[in-house]
Design an enzyme around this catalytic site. Structure first.
Site, PDB file in Angstrom:
ATOM      1  N   VAL A  23      -6.866  -0.531 -21.571  1.00  0.00           N
ATOM      2  CA  VAL A  23      -7.989  -0.040 -20.753  1.00  0.00           C
ATOM      3  C   VAL A  23      -8.666  -1.145 -19.944  1.00  0.00           C
ATOM      4  CG1 VAL A  23      -8.385   1.936 -22.265  1.00  0.00           C
ATOM      5  CG2 VAL A  23      -9.717  -0.153 -22.627  1.00  0.00           C
TER       6      VAL A  23
ATOM      7  N   ARG B  71     -16.708   5.932 -38.033  1.00  0.00           N
ATOM      8  CA  ARG B  71     -15.623   5.165 -37.395  1.00  0.00           C
ATOM      9  C   ARG B  71     -15.862   3.655 -37.453  1.00  0.00           C
ATOM     10  NH1 ARG B  71     -16.152   5.797 -30.793  1.00  0.00           N
ATOM     11  NH2 ARG B  71     -17.996   4.497 -30.523  1.00  0.00           N
TER      12      ARG B  71
ATOM     13  N   HIS C 217       2.262  -4.173 -11.667  1.00  0.00           N
ATOM     14  CA  HIS C 217       1.369  -5.249 -12.101  1.00  0.00           C
ATOM     15  C   HIS C 217       1.200  -5.226 -13.629  1.00  0.00           C
ATOM     16  CE1 HIS C 217      -1.938  -8.070 -12.095  1.00  0.00           C
ATOM     17  NE2 HIS C 217      -2.676  -7.195 -12.760  1.00  0.00           N
TER      18      HIS C 217
ATOM     19  N   ASN D  84      -1.003   4.237 -10.187  1.00  0.00           N
ATOM     20  CA  ASN D  84      -0.026   4.272  -9.091  1.00  0.00           C
ATOM     21  C   ASN D  84       1.077   3.245  -9.367  1.00  0.00           C
ATOM     22  OD1 ASN D  84      -0.616   1.745  -7.665  1.00  0.00           O
ATOM     23  ND2 ASN D  84      -2.581   2.690  -7.135  1.00  0.00           N
TER      24      ASN D  84
ATOM     25  N   HIS E  24      -7.069  -2.533 -17.679  1.00  0.00           N
ATOM     26  CA  HIS E  24      -6.474  -2.370 -16.343  1.00  0.00           C
ATOM     27  C   HIS E  24      -7.310  -1.374 -15.551  1.00  0.00           C
ATOM     28  CE1 HIS E  24      -3.152  -5.022 -16.952  1.00  0.00           C
ATOM     29  NE2 HIS E  24      -3.055  -4.551 -18.178  1.00  0.00           N
TER      30      HIS E  24
ATOM     31  N   SER F 102       0.844  -1.210   0.000  1.00  0.00           N
ATOM     32  CA  SER F 102       0.000   0.000   0.000  1.00  0.00           C
ATOM     33  C   SER F 102       0.871   1.249   0.000  1.00  0.00           C
ATOM     34  CB  SER F 102      -0.946  -0.002   1.205  1.00  0.00           C
ATOM     35  OG  SER F 102      -0.208   0.000   2.416  1.00  0.00           O
TER      36      SER F 102
ATOM     37  N   GLN G  96      -8.071   9.317 -23.997  1.00  0.00           N
ATOM     38  CA  GLN G  96      -7.692   8.773 -25.306  1.00  0.00           C
ATOM     39  C   GLN G  96      -8.273   9.594 -26.450  1.00  0.00           C
ATOM     40  OE1 GLN G  96      -8.891   4.669 -25.896  1.00  0.00           O
ATOM     41  NE2 GLN G  96      -7.531   4.442 -27.660  1.00  0.00           N
TER      42      GLN G  96
ATOM     43  N   ARG H  16     -14.919   9.378 -31.940  1.00  0.00           N
ATOM     44  CA  ARG H  16     -16.219  10.041 -32.082  1.00  0.00           C
ATOM     45  C   ARG H  16     -16.030  11.470 -32.562  1.00  0.00           C
ATOM     46  NH1 ARG H  16     -20.138  10.292 -27.346  1.00  0.00           N
ATOM     47  NH2 ARG H  16     -21.463  10.969 -29.082  1.00  0.00           N
TER      48      ARG H  16
ATOM     49  N   ARG I 216       2.207  -7.241 -19.087  1.00  0.00           N
ATOM     50  CA  ARG I 216       2.332  -6.767 -20.474  1.00  0.00           C
ATOM     51  C   ARG I 216       3.758  -6.751 -21.015  1.00  0.00           C
ATOM     52  NH1 ARG I 216      -2.870  -7.623 -21.880  1.00  0.00           N
ATOM     53  NH2 ARG I 216      -4.309  -6.427 -20.595  1.00  0.00           N
TER      54      ARG I 216
HETATM   55  C1  LIG Z   1      -1.638 -12.670 -22.017  1.00  0.00           C
HETATM   56  C2  LIG Z   1      -3.019 -12.118 -21.770  1.00  0.00           C
HETATM   57  C3  LIG Z   1      -4.090 -12.619 -22.484  1.00  0.00           C
HETATM   58  C4  LIG Z   1      -5.380 -12.105 -22.249  1.00  0.00           C
HETATM   59  N1  LIG Z   1      -6.419 -12.594 -22.970  1.00  0.00           N
HETATM   60  C5  LIG Z   1      -7.668 -12.141 -22.767  1.00  0.00           C
HETATM   61  C6  LIG Z   1      -8.783 -12.628 -23.509  1.00  0.00           C
HETATM   62  O1  LIG Z   1      -8.646 -13.497 -24.370  1.00  0.00           O
HETATM   63  N2  LIG Z   1     -10.019 -12.119 -23.253  1.00  0.00           N
HETATM   64  C7  LIG Z   1     -10.222 -11.161 -22.290  1.00  0.00           C
HETATM   65  O2  LIG Z   1     -11.361 -10.757 -22.074  1.00  0.00           O
HETATM   66  N3  LIG Z   1      -9.186 -10.663 -21.581  1.00  0.00           N
HETATM   67  C8  LIG Z   1      -7.923 -11.105 -21.784  1.00  0.00           C
HETATM   68  N4  LIG Z   1      -6.882 -10.601 -21.062  1.00  0.00           N
HETATM   69  C9  LIG Z   1      -7.151  -9.517 -20.092  1.00  0.00           C
HETATM   70  C10 LIG Z   1      -7.150 -10.053 -18.640  1.00  0.00           C
HETATM   71  O3  LIG Z   1      -8.198 -10.975 -18.422  1.00  0.00           O
HETATM   72  C11 LIG Z   1      -7.311  -8.865 -17.639  1.00  0.00           C
HETATM   73  O4  LIG Z   1      -8.587  -8.285 -17.811  1.00  0.00           O
HETATM   74  C12 LIG Z   1      -6.279  -7.787 -17.849  1.00  0.00           C
HETATM   75  O5  LIG Z   1      -5.001  -8.343 -18.032  1.00  0.00           O
HETATM   76  C13 LIG Z   1      -6.243  -6.874 -16.608  1.00  0.00           C
HETATM   77  O6  LIG Z   1      -5.572  -7.591 -15.593  1.00  0.00           O
HETATM   78  P1  LIG Z   1      -5.973  -7.573 -14.070  1.00  0.00           P
HETATM   79  O7  LIG Z   1      -7.427  -7.828 -13.909  1.00  0.00           O
HETATM   80  O8  LIG Z   1      -5.024  -8.463 -13.330  1.00  0.00           O
HETATM   81  O9  LIG Z   1      -5.502  -6.128 -13.689  1.00  0.00           O
HETATM   82  P2  LIG Z   1      -6.165  -4.752 -13.219  1.00  0.00           P
HETATM   83  O10 LIG Z   1      -7.519  -4.516 -13.752  1.00  0.00           O
HETATM   84  O11 LIG Z   1      -5.088  -3.817 -13.588  1.00  0.00           O
HETATM   85  O12 LIG Z   1      -6.287  -4.934 -11.686  1.00  0.00           O
HETATM   86  C14 LIG Z   1      -5.120  -5.065 -10.855  1.00  0.00           C
HETATM   87  C15 LIG Z   1      -5.383  -6.097  -9.793  1.00  0.00           C
HETATM   88  O13 LIG Z   1      -6.401  -5.608  -8.923  1.00  0.00           O
HETATM   89  C16 LIG Z   1      -7.207  -6.700  -8.490  1.00  0.00           C
HETATM   90  N5  LIG Z   1      -8.563  -6.495  -8.982  1.00  0.00           N
HETATM   91  C17 LIG Z   1      -9.004  -5.524  -9.826  1.00  0.00           C
HETATM   92  N6  LIG Z   1     -10.323  -5.623 -10.025  1.00  0.00           N
HETATM   93  C18 LIG Z   1     -10.736  -6.696  -9.306  1.00  0.00           C
HETATM   94  C19 LIG Z   1     -11.970  -7.332  -9.117  1.00  0.00           C
HETATM   95  N7  LIG Z   1     -13.107  -6.905  -9.689  1.00  0.00           N
HETATM   96  N8  LIG Z   1     -12.021  -8.402  -8.311  1.00  0.00           N
HETATM   97  C20 LIG Z   1     -10.929  -8.869  -7.677  1.00  0.00           C
HETATM   98  N9  LIG Z   1      -9.690  -8.350  -7.831  1.00  0.00           N
HETATM   99  C21 LIG Z   1      -9.598  -7.252  -8.638  1.00  0.00           C
HETATM  100  C22 LIG Z   1      -6.584  -7.970  -9.065  1.00  0.00           C
HETATM  101  O14 LIG Z   1      -5.654  -8.489  -8.139  1.00  0.00           O
HETATM  102  C23 LIG Z   1      -5.865  -7.444 -10.297  1.00  0.00           C
HETATM  103  O15 LIG Z   1      -4.805  -8.289 -10.720  1.00  0.00           O
HETATM  104  C24 LIG Z   1      -5.591 -11.077 -21.280  1.00  0.00           C
HETATM  105  C25 LIG Z   1      -4.486 -10.576 -20.572  1.00  0.00           C
HETATM  106  C26 LIG Z   1      -3.221 -11.085 -20.805  1.00  0.00           C
HETATM  107  C27 LIG Z   1      -2.054 -10.500 -20.046  1.00  0.00           C
END
Ligand SMILES: Cc1cc2nc3c(=O)[nH]c(=O)nc-3n(C[C@H](O)[C@H](O)[C@H](O)COP(=O)(O)OP(=O)(O)OC[C@H]3O[C@@H](n4cnc5c(N)ncnc54)[C@H](O)[C@@H]3O)c2cc1C
Length: 183
Positions: A51, A118, A140, A134, A53, A29, A60, A64, A145
């Site tokens: 987006v 578009r 992460h 942050n 994340h 934290s 962006q 539109r 990535r």
């Molecule tokens: C190699 C690769 C392939 C992928 N392929 C696909 C695909 O085919 N289809 C697709 O839809 N997506 C795909 N993704 C996207 C993936 O599912 C995630 O949505 C994206 O990488 C964001 O990661 P995240 O949720 O860990 O991170 P962030 O959204 O950046 O969140 C950071 C962290 O916060 C916590 N967090 C955030 N929100 C929540 C929540 N609601 N509940 C619990 N914990 C949370 C988790 O610990 C998370 O790791 C892919 C990603 C990668 C890297």
């Protein structure tokens, strides 16, 4: 503040505290209080992945409101060529881009608004996106990535972004050089 250990803060103590204590204990934290903002130029396929994340803020270029038929865009769309196309594949890609541009300009010329025209723009349309997160979230994002499992084009721009943050925060972002992008 957490451990009431302010008296231990002295010049040169930050690296030990960050690496030896915060990262080791996952007391993360603390590193959420600092943010970094990065402006990316990439295609819309890459920005669509960015987006996803959720713990970040985004601003962006808007398809539109940007009207690529206008003189300030030289009345053309700008696209980013995907890597690794063979000669024949590249010719096919260029043909598709030219067709998309013709369709877009034709729709605008016939009165369609950019937000409607578009619909014919390609995934490899160039875009600009400003991302603020942050430092914990950047760690992460880079973990996901900059991995070889990531799409090569998001990996390319994230490796560059990470190299810039490494220069500013070497304790948080592992030592790294831009030349690694080619690997
Ligand atoms: C190699 C690769 C392939 C992928 N392929 C696909 C695909 O085919 N289809 C697709 O839809 N997506 C795909 N993704 C996207 C993936 O599912 C995630 O949505 C994206 O990488 C964001 O990661 P995240 O949720 O860990 O991170 P962030 O959204 O950046 O969140 C950071 C962290 O916060 C916590 N967090 C955030 N929100 C929540 C929540 N609601 N509940 C619990 N914990 C949370 C988790 O610990 C998370 O790791 C892919 C990603 C990668 C890297």
């Amino acid at each position: 503040v957490c451990w009431k250990s302010e008296e231990r803060i002295e010049p040169g103590s930050a690296e030990k505290f960050i690496k030896g204590t915060l990262l080791k204990l996952q007391h993360l934290s603390v590193i959420e209080h600092a943010v970094a903002t990065v402006r990316f130029v990439c295609d819309r396929g890459v920005s669509h992945e960015m987006v996803r994340h959720r713990i970040a803020s985004f601003s962006q270029e808007s398809t539109r409101y940007a009207n690529y038929a206008k003189a300030k865009f030289d009345s053309q769309i700008t696209v980013i060529e995907p890597p690794g196309l063979s000669g024949v594949q590249r010719a096919t890609w260029i043909e598709a881009m030219e067709a998309a541009e013709r369709a877009y300009l034709s729709l605008i010329a016939s009165g369609a608004k950019p937000q409607i025209a578009r619909a014919v723009l390609p995934t490899c349309l160039k875009t600009e996106i400003v991302v603020t997160a942050n430092l914990r979230e950047w760690m992460h994002i880079f973990e996901l990535r900059c991995s070889p499992a990531a799409h090569p084009q998001i990996r390319e721009v994230m490796l560059i972004a990470r190299s810039h943050l490494t220069a500013v925060y070497p304790e948080l972002f592992p030592s790294f050089v831009v030349e690694d992008v080619a690997k």
